[in-house]
Design a protein around this motif. Structure first.
Motif, PDB file in Angstrom:
ATOM      1  N   UNK A  87       0.837  -1.209   0.000  1.00 45.35           N
ATOM      2  CA  UNK A  87       0.000   0.000   0.000  1.00 45.35           C
ATOM      3  C   UNK A  87       0.867   1.253   0.000  1.00 45.35           C
ATOM      4  N   UNK A  88       1.995   1.205   0.696  1.00 50.98           N
ATOM      5  CA  UNK A  88       2.901   2.346   0.718  1.00 50.98           C
ATOM      6  C   UNK A  88       3.480   2.599  -0.669  1.00 50.98           C
ATOM      7  N   UNK A  89       3.882   1.525  -1.371  1.00 50.08           N
ATOM      8  CA  UNK A  89       4.418   1.658  -2.726  1.00 50.08           C
ATOM      9  C   UNK A  89       3.360   2.204  -3.679  1.00 50.08           C
ATOM     10  N   UNK A  90       2.126   1.751  -3.523  1.00 54.61           N
ATOM     11  CA  UNK A  90       1.034   2.243  -4.378  1.00 54.61           C
ATOM     12  C   UNK A  90       0.789   3.727  -4.135  1.00 54.61           C
ATOM     13  N   UNK A  94       0.848   6.760  -6.824  1.00 60.91           N
ATOM     14  CA  UNK A  94      -0.357   7.536  -7.143  1.00 60.91           C
ATOM     15  C   UNK A  94      -0.287   8.990  -6.676  1.00 60.91           C
ATOM     16  N   UNK A  95       0.681   9.318  -5.830  1.00 57.67           N
ATOM     17  CA  UNK A  95       0.757  10.669  -5.304  1.00 57.67           C
ATOM     18  C   UNK A  95       2.173  11.227  -5.481  1.00 57.67           C
ATOM     19  N   UNK A  96       2.297  12.540  -5.395  1.00 60.20           N
ATOM     20  CA  UNK A  96       3.614  13.147  -5.597  1.00 60.20           C
ATOM     21  C   UNK A  96       4.535  12.843  -4.419  1.00 60.20           C
ATOM     22  N   UNK A  97       5.817  12.870  -4.708  1.00 64.31           N
ATOM     23  CA  UNK A  97       6.842  12.623  -3.704  1.00 64.31           C
ATOM     24  C   UNK A  97       6.728  13.630  -2.555  1.00 64.31           C
ATOM     25  N   UNK A  98       6.575  14.910  -2.897  1.00 62.43           N
ATOM     26  CA  UNK A  98       6.543  15.948  -1.869  1.00 62.43           C
ATOM     27  C   UNK A  98       5.269  15.916  -1.041  1.00 62.43           C
TER      28      UNK A  98
END
Length: 400
Positions: A87-90, A94-98
């Protein structure tokens, strides 16, 4: 290799972000394009963070900023997804790094916003920037450390909220609580409820409250039914304080002088500021037996006369006749001085602020000389003994 050497667990000490990133690449959740986007975001975020905490031109500050971002993202991912690497990898996909580093920073801001003390008006030991600096670099938060501190701060917030409810319930102004401990407010409120009162007491009122509790005799018991009107969200806090009062505070112990008890427990209870009438009334209440014996006479001669009476086993008076003085001398020659009775009277009945001085007056100044002059077998006619008592006590001379 033996079985005991085969089952060795490897401890992975990498930040959770690195674990999630490696898992995402290995399981093809993350692709090269996403990695390039993260690298670009990371470069931009590193400069911003370095500039916030120091300067974006020094290599050390840039390296520290990179470490801060990794720690923030790790905290956010591990907390949000409870250690689930997939879930963390997903989320990284799906979301920006920052957005992840901002998520970690928001967690720290929210944590800092919670009280770290149950004292009203207590200024925080750390400003937000100092707090962020410490938690993201010098002592980066593990998830367990974060949750432990959050739990402690939430408990502080719950105690403060409960205290505010009790304060409002008994019409206490918020301004009166400055630098008061929230637990002390709850303790006093529970005693007020036990005594059927409707407001927080000043020192005299508090003394009367304790006196009423003690007059009931036996062990202090605060019924849980007193909490029936307390909102559910505050009831657990109040019940914990209720049990603590019963277990820790010896309010019903009649063997402890009232004023001594009040000075012992005052730090654990909230008492409103009072005027001069409060002070005078308090002294009169807690020193009732002292005033009854001294009849308002507070000179050393009257006090020593009282002490001499008690030490010889007669009713205490501020003035004695020559006949009574001679009788006291005979008694101490036969039975000795009951010094402990005098000390016990001072401890149990004298005003708190002069107890130590009175004990010194009796034990250090008067008694050593009294034992020399009054118990002198060569003084058959009590001449030296009577001279000593006339110099130190109130001896009523016979009128001719």
């Amino acid at each position: 290799m033996s079985d005991k050497h085969r089952n060795i667990d490897l401890v992975d000490k990498r930040p959770f972000f690195e674990k999630a990133l490696a898992f995402g690449l290995k399981s093809r959740i993350l692709d090269q394009e996403k990695c390039r986007a993260m690298i670009a975001d990371a470069a931009k975020g590193t400069v911003q963070v370095a500039a916030f905490f120091g300067t974006s031109h020094l290599h050390t500050d840039l390296e520290n900023a990179r470490q801060r971002i990794v720690n923030l993202i790790s905290l956010y991912l591990e907390h949000t997804f409870s250690g689930d690497l997939q879930k963390a990898a997903e989320s990284l996909r799906d979301n920006t790094f920052l957005s992840h580093s901002r998520g970690g920073n928001e967690m720290l801001k929210a944590l800092h916003g919670l009280p770290d003390s149950t004292v009203f008006g207590d200024t925080k030991g750390q400003g937000l920037k100092e707090f962020q600096d410490e938690r993201t670099l010098a002592k980066p938060f593990s998830l367990n450390a974060y949750r432990k501190e959050r739990k402690a701060r939430e408990e502080c917030a719950a105690v403060i909220a409960a205290a505010l409810w009790f304060a409002e319930d008994l019409s206490l102004e918020r301004s009166e609580l400055e630098f008061a401990g929230a637990e002390t407010v709850i303790r006093t409120a529970l005693l007020v409820r036990l005594g059927g009162g409707e407001e927080f007491p000043d020192r005299l009122g508090f003394a009367r409250l304790i006196a009423a509790v003690r007059s009931s005799g036996g062990k202090l018991k605060i019924s849980k039914k007193l909490l029936d009107e307390v909102p559910l969200e505050h009831r657990d806090v109040a019940d914990k304080v209720r049990r603590d009062i019963e277990k820790q505070d010896a309010l019903a112990d009649a063997g402890v002088a009232l004023d001594s008890l009040l000075n012992l427990v005052e730090l654990r209870y909230f008492v409103r500021e009072g005027g001069l009438e409060d002070v005078d009334g308090f002294d009169a209440l807690v020193s009732k037996e002292w005033h009854k014996v001294t009849k308002g006479k507070e000179d050393p001669y009257s006090r020593l006369t009282i002490f001499m009476c008690i030490a010889s086993g007669v009713k205490p008076k501020t003035t004695v006749s020559e006949t009574e003085a001679r009788a006291m001398i005979r008694r101490v020659r036969e039975h000795g001085f009951d010094s402990e009775a005098v000390s016990a009277f001072i401890r149990s009945s004298a005003p708190f602020e002069i107890k130590d001085n009175l004990l010194s007056l009796w034990e250090d100044e008067f008694l050593p000389d009294a034992e020399e002059y009054l118990v002198d077998d060569d003084d058959l006619k009590y001449a030296r003994a009577m001279k000593f008592l006339r110099e130190n006590c109130n001896i009523k001379v016979k009128s001719s």
